[in-house]
Design a protein around this motif. Structure first.
Motif, PDB file in Angstrom:
ATOM      1  N   GLN A  51       0.822  -1.213   0.000  1.00 25.95           N
ATOM      2  CA  GLN A  51       0.000   0.000   0.000  1.00 25.95           C
ATOM      3  C   GLN A  51       0.858   1.266   0.000  1.00 25.95           C
ATOM      4  O   GLN A  51       0.594   2.211  -0.749  1.00 25.95           O
ATOM      5  CB  GLN A  51      -0.916   0.001   1.219  1.00 25.95           C
ATOM      6  CG  GLN A  51      -1.950  -1.105   1.223  1.00 25.95           C
ATOM      7  CD  GLN A  51      -2.754  -1.130   2.507  1.00 25.95           C
ATOM      8  OE1 GLN A  51      -3.300  -0.102   2.930  1.00 25.95           O
ATOM      9  NE2 GLN A  51      -2.822  -2.275   3.159  1.00 25.95           N
ATOM     10  N   LEU A  52       1.886   1.285   0.849  1.00 23.85           N
ATOM     11  CA  LEU A  52       2.736   2.474   0.945  1.00 23.85           C
ATOM     12  C   LEU A  52       3.496   2.728  -0.347  1.00 23.85           C
ATOM     13  O   LEU A  52       3.574   3.860  -0.835  1.00 23.85           O
ATOM     14  CB  LEU A  52       3.729   2.313   2.109  1.00 23.85           C
ATOM     15  CG  LEU A  52       3.136   2.335   3.519  1.00 23.85           C
ATOM     16  CD1 LEU A  52       4.199   1.939   4.543  1.00 23.85           C
ATOM     17  CD2 LEU A  52       2.569   3.714   3.852  1.00 23.85           C
ATOM     18  N   ILE A  53       4.067   1.666  -0.914  1.00 28.81           N
ATOM     19  CA  ILE A  53       4.872   1.810  -2.133  1.00 28.81           C
ATOM     20  C   ILE A  53       4.003   2.230  -3.309  1.00 28.81           C
ATOM     21  O   ILE A  53       4.357   3.143  -4.066  1.00 28.81           O
ATOM     22  CB  ILE A  53       5.624   0.496  -2.429  1.00 28.81           C
ATOM     23  CG1 ILE A  53       6.713   0.272  -1.376  1.00 28.81           C
ATOM     24  CG2 ILE A  53       6.228   0.516  -3.830  1.00 28.81           C
ATOM     25  CD1 ILE A  53       7.309  -1.124  -1.385  1.00 28.81           C
ATOM     26  N   ALA A  54       2.843   1.578  -3.461  1.00 29.78           N
ATOM     27  CA  ALA A  54       1.957   1.923  -4.575  1.00 29.78           C
ATOM     28  C   ALA A  54       1.456   3.358  -4.459  1.00 29.78           C
ATOM     29  O   ALA A  54       1.410   4.098  -5.452  1.00 29.78           O
ATOM     30  CB  ALA A  54       0.783   0.953  -4.625  1.00 29.78           C
ATOM     31  N   PHE A  57       4.422   5.937  -5.162  1.00 27.65           N
ATOM     32  CA  PHE A  57       4.767   6.009  -6.582  1.00 27.65           C
ATOM     33  C   PHE A  57       3.629   6.618  -7.409  1.00 27.65           C
ATOM     34  O   PHE A  57       3.874   7.289  -8.418  1.00 27.65           O
ATOM     35  CB  PHE A  57       5.129   4.632  -7.123  1.00 27.65           C
ATOM     36  CG  PHE A  57       6.578   4.274  -6.963  1.00 27.65           C
ATOM     37  CD1 PHE A  57       7.585   5.154  -7.325  1.00 27.65           C
ATOM     38  CD2 PHE A  57       6.942   3.041  -6.467  1.00 27.65           C
ATOM     39  CE1 PHE A  57       8.928   4.829  -7.193  1.00 27.65           C
ATOM     40  CE2 PHE A  57       8.288   2.688  -6.329  1.00 27.65           C
ATOM     41  CZ  PHE A  57       9.273   3.587  -6.690  1.00 27.65           C
ATOM     42  N   SER A  58       2.388   6.381  -7.006  1.00 29.18           N
ATOM     43  CA  SER A  58       1.267   6.924  -7.783  1.00 29.18           C
ATOM     44  C   SER A  58       1.279   8.447  -7.778  1.00 29.18           C
ATOM     45  O   SER A  58       0.835   9.078  -8.745  1.00 29.18           O
ATOM     46  CB  SER A  58      -0.064   6.405  -7.234  1.00 29.18           C
ATOM     47  OG  SER A  58      -0.350   6.965  -5.957  1.00 29.18           O
ATOM     48  N   ILE A  59       1.767   9.052  -6.698  1.00 29.17           N
ATOM     49  CA  ILE A  59       1.885  10.513  -6.630  1.00 29.17           C
ATOM     50  C   ILE A  59       2.804  11.018  -7.731  1.00 29.17           C
ATOM     51  O   ILE A  59       2.599  12.095  -8.298  1.00 29.17           O
ATOM     52  CB  ILE A  59       2.385  10.943  -5.237  1.00 29.17           C
ATOM     53  CG1 ILE A  59       1.321  10.638  -4.176  1.00 29.17           C
ATOM     54  CG2 ILE A  59       2.765  12.427  -5.206  1.00 29.17           C
ATOM     55  CD1 ILE A  59       1.777  10.857  -2.756  1.00 29.17           C
ATOM     56  N   GLU A  60       3.822  10.200  -8.059  1.00 29.53           N
ATOM     57  CA  GLU A  60       4.764  10.549  -9.127  1.00 29.53           C
ATOM     58  C   GLU A  60       4.368   9.924 -10.467  1.00 29.53           C
ATOM     59  O   GLU A  60       5.168   9.863 -11.390  1.00 29.53           O
ATOM     60  CB  GLU A  60       6.172  10.087  -8.732  1.00 29.53           C
ATOM     61  CG  GLU A  60       6.724  10.800  -7.504  1.00 29.53           C
ATOM     62  CD  GLU A  60       6.829  12.296  -7.712  1.00 29.53           C
ATOM     63  OE1 GLU A  60       7.552  12.716  -8.642  1.00 29.53           O
ATOM     64  OE2 GLU A  60       6.160  13.047  -6.970  1.00 29.53           O
ATOM     65  N   ARG A  61       3.123   9.419 -10.526  1.00 35.79           N
ATOM     66  CA  ARG A  61       2.564   8.837 -11.751  1.00 35.79           C
ATOM     67  C   ARG A  61       3.382   7.630 -12.240  1.00 35.79           C
ATOM     68  O   ARG A  61       3.626   7.462 -13.444  1.00 35.79           O
ATOM     69  CB  ARG A  61       2.454   9.890 -12.855  1.00 35.79           C
ATOM     70  CG  ARG A  61       1.467  11.005 -12.519  1.00 35.79           C
ATOM     71  CD  ARG A  61       1.385  12.028 -13.642  1.00 35.79           C
ATOM     72  NE  ARG A  61       0.361  13.021 -13.385  1.00 35.79           N
ATOM     73  CZ  ARG A  61       0.534  14.090 -12.612  1.00 35.79           C
ATOM     74  NH1 ARG A  61       1.704  14.300 -12.037  1.00 35.79           N
ATOM     75  NH2 ARG A  61      -0.446  14.945 -12.415  1.00 35.79           N
ATOM     76  N   LYS A 224      14.502   8.659  -5.822  1.00 35.52           N
ATOM     77  CA  LYS A 224      14.115  10.048  -5.590  1.00 35.52           C
ATOM     78  C   LYS A 224      12.599  10.206  -5.683  1.00 35.52           C
ATOM     79  O   LYS A 224      11.979  10.917  -4.866  1.00 35.52           O
ATOM     80  CB  LYS A 224      14.791  10.961  -6.610  1.00 35.52           C
ATOM     81  CG  LYS A 224      14.524  12.435  -6.381  1.00 35.52           C
ATOM     82  CD  LYS A 224      15.310  13.298  -7.363  1.00 35.52           C
ATOM     83  CE  LYS A 224      15.048  14.783  -7.103  1.00 35.52           C
ATOM     84  NZ  LYS A 224      15.791  15.644  -8.068  1.00 35.52           N
ATOM     85  N   ALA A 225      11.970   9.529  -6.642  1.00 40.60           N
ATOM     86  CA  ALA A 225      10.517   9.607  -6.799  1.00 40.60           C
ATOM     87  C   ALA A 225       9.807   9.003  -5.592  1.00 40.60           C
ATOM     88  O   ALA A 225       8.804   9.546  -5.110  1.00 40.60           O
ATOM     89  CB  ALA A 225      10.095   8.887  -8.081  1.00 40.60           C
ATOM     90  N   LEU A 226      10.319   7.862  -5.101  1.00 39.74           N
ATOM     91  CA  LEU A 226       9.695   7.237  -3.930  1.00 39.74           C
ATOM     92  C   LEU A 226       9.827   8.138  -2.711  1.00 39.74           C
ATOM     93  O   LEU A 226       8.863   8.310  -1.953  1.00 39.74           O
ATOM     94  CB  LEU A 226      10.348   5.880  -3.654  1.00 39.74           C
ATOM     95  CG  LEU A 226       9.751   5.106  -2.479  1.00 39.74           C
ATOM     96  CD1 LEU A 226       8.315   4.687  -2.767  1.00 39.74           C
ATOM     97  CD2 LEU A 226      10.604   3.884  -2.141  1.00 39.74           C
ATOM     98  N   ASP A 227      11.007   8.712  -2.499  1.00 38.67           N
ATOM     99  CA  ASP A 227      11.191   9.643  -1.378  1.00 38.67           C
ATOM    100  C   ASP A 227      10.199  10.799  -1.454  1.00 38.67           C
ATOM    101  O   ASP A 227       9.576  11.172  -0.458  1.00 38.67           O
ATOM    102  CB  ASP A 227      12.625  10.206  -1.395  1.00 38.67           C
ATOM    103  CG  ASP A 227      13.648   9.236  -0.848  1.00 38.67           C
ATOM    104  OD1 ASP A 227      13.262   8.260  -0.179  1.00 38.67           O
ATOM    105  OD2 ASP A 227      14.849   9.467  -1.083  1.00 38.67           O
ATOM    106  N   LYS A 228      10.063  11.358  -2.644  1.00 36.83           N
ATOM    107  CA  LYS A 228       9.169  12.494  -2.831  1.00 36.83           C
ATOM    108  C   LYS A 228       7.730  12.106  -2.522  1.00 36.83           C
ATOM    109  O   LYS A 228       6.991  12.845  -1.858  1.00 36.83           O
ATOM    110  CB  LYS A 228       9.288  13.012  -4.271  1.00 36.83           C
ATOM    111  CG  LYS A 228       8.541  14.301  -4.536  1.00 36.83           C
ATOM    112  CD  LYS A 228       8.823  14.795  -5.959  1.00 36.83           C
ATOM    113  CE  LYS A 228       8.050  16.086  -6.252  1.00 36.83           C
ATOM    114  NZ  LYS A 228       8.307  16.553  -7.635  1.00 36.83           N
ATOM    115  N   GLY A 229       7.323  10.925  -2.999  1.00 38.44           N
ATOM    116  CA  GLY A 229       5.967  10.469  -2.746  1.00 38.44           C
ATOM    117  C   GLY A 229       5.702  10.206  -1.272  1.00 38.44           C
ATOM    118  O   GLY A 229       4.647  10.579  -0.744  1.00 38.44           O
TER     119      GLY A 229
END
Length: 248
Positions: A51-54, A57-61, A224-229
């Protein structure tokens, strides 16, 4: 005059090269998810880590595709570059050489030694365990930077699942098992052995990450995308909502 300006411009570019631009990751990421670590990741491809990973990452499309496999195989697949990352890796000296990590852990998890109440441990902490004590662990798991030293005085039995660890304890085949507390809580309840299997003392605390393959050129951008999300989720309250709903 013009040639002098051009020469000066080339000189400026050489001395002050433009800052490198981090490549954008592709819009889909293939990950290996372990199959035996509920409530974080289970054999059906469900759990808090999923749930957390999906969500991050979805925030960063970025869309997540997960292959559910045993943990040791998941690590191997990421090392070989067969997948772009692997779920639920402890960041420690032994893993930093093999994987790329972001800055934001998925969560913090505590692990303890567990025993059968009919065979109490003759120790007050892990360093007091008698030499040669038989301890069950999950193959491929990380148990903290101190474990390399501690394990030299133990006899380790490696298995593939939490249920196997508990069965070995119930059958008195091992003296203790190391289990992450939230995982142990659920498995012990499901197997109905809350009265028989008890925690003894802590082993370590882990910062749990999605670890990225060093064989994949997209890994720095994905981290970087995961951190941002994850940071965005924490600011919005979505992160805590997922944790609360999962009874973490």
């Amino acid at each position: 005059m013009r040639s002098g300006i051009i020469a000066a411009l080339f000189c400026f570019i050489y001395i002050f090269p433009p800052a490198p631009v981090l490549a954008k990751p592709q819009n889909k990421v293939l990950l290996a998810a372990e199959d035996s670590w509920p409530p974080f990741a289970d054999r059906t491809g469900q759990g808090l880590s999923h749930q957390l990973i999906a969500a991050a990452f979805s925030i960063e499309r970025i869309q997540v595709e997960s292959l559910v496999v045993p943990y040791s195989r998941a690590l191997m697949m990421a090392r070989k570059g067969q997948v772009q990352g692997v779920f639920n890796v402890t960041r420690e000296r032994s893993t930093e050489a093999d994987f790329l990590f972001g800055e934001e852990p998925l969560f913090i998890a505590n692990a303890s030694f567990y025993y059968n109440k009919n065979r109490p441990l003759n120790a007050q902490n892990k360093w007091q365990l008698p030499r040669g004590s038989v301890v069950g662990v999950i193959k491929g798991y990380e148990y903290g930077d101190e474990f390399a030293k501690l394990s030299k005085q133990l006899q380790l039995v490696q298995v593939a699942s939490q249920e196997q660890l508990l069965n070995l304890l119930l059958l008195n085949r091992i003296d203790a098992a190391i289990m992450f507390d939230k995982v142990a809580e659920g498995v012990i309840k499901r197997m109905g052995v809350k009265e028989e299997i008890l925690p003894a003392f802590p082993n370590h605390q882990s910062r749990i990450f999605l670890a990225f393959s060093l064989q994949n050129a997209d890994s720095p951008a994905l981290a970087k995308a995961l951190d941002k999300g994850l940071r965005q989720m924490k600011r919005s309250g979505q992160y805590q909502q997922i944790i609360n709903n999962g009874r973490f």
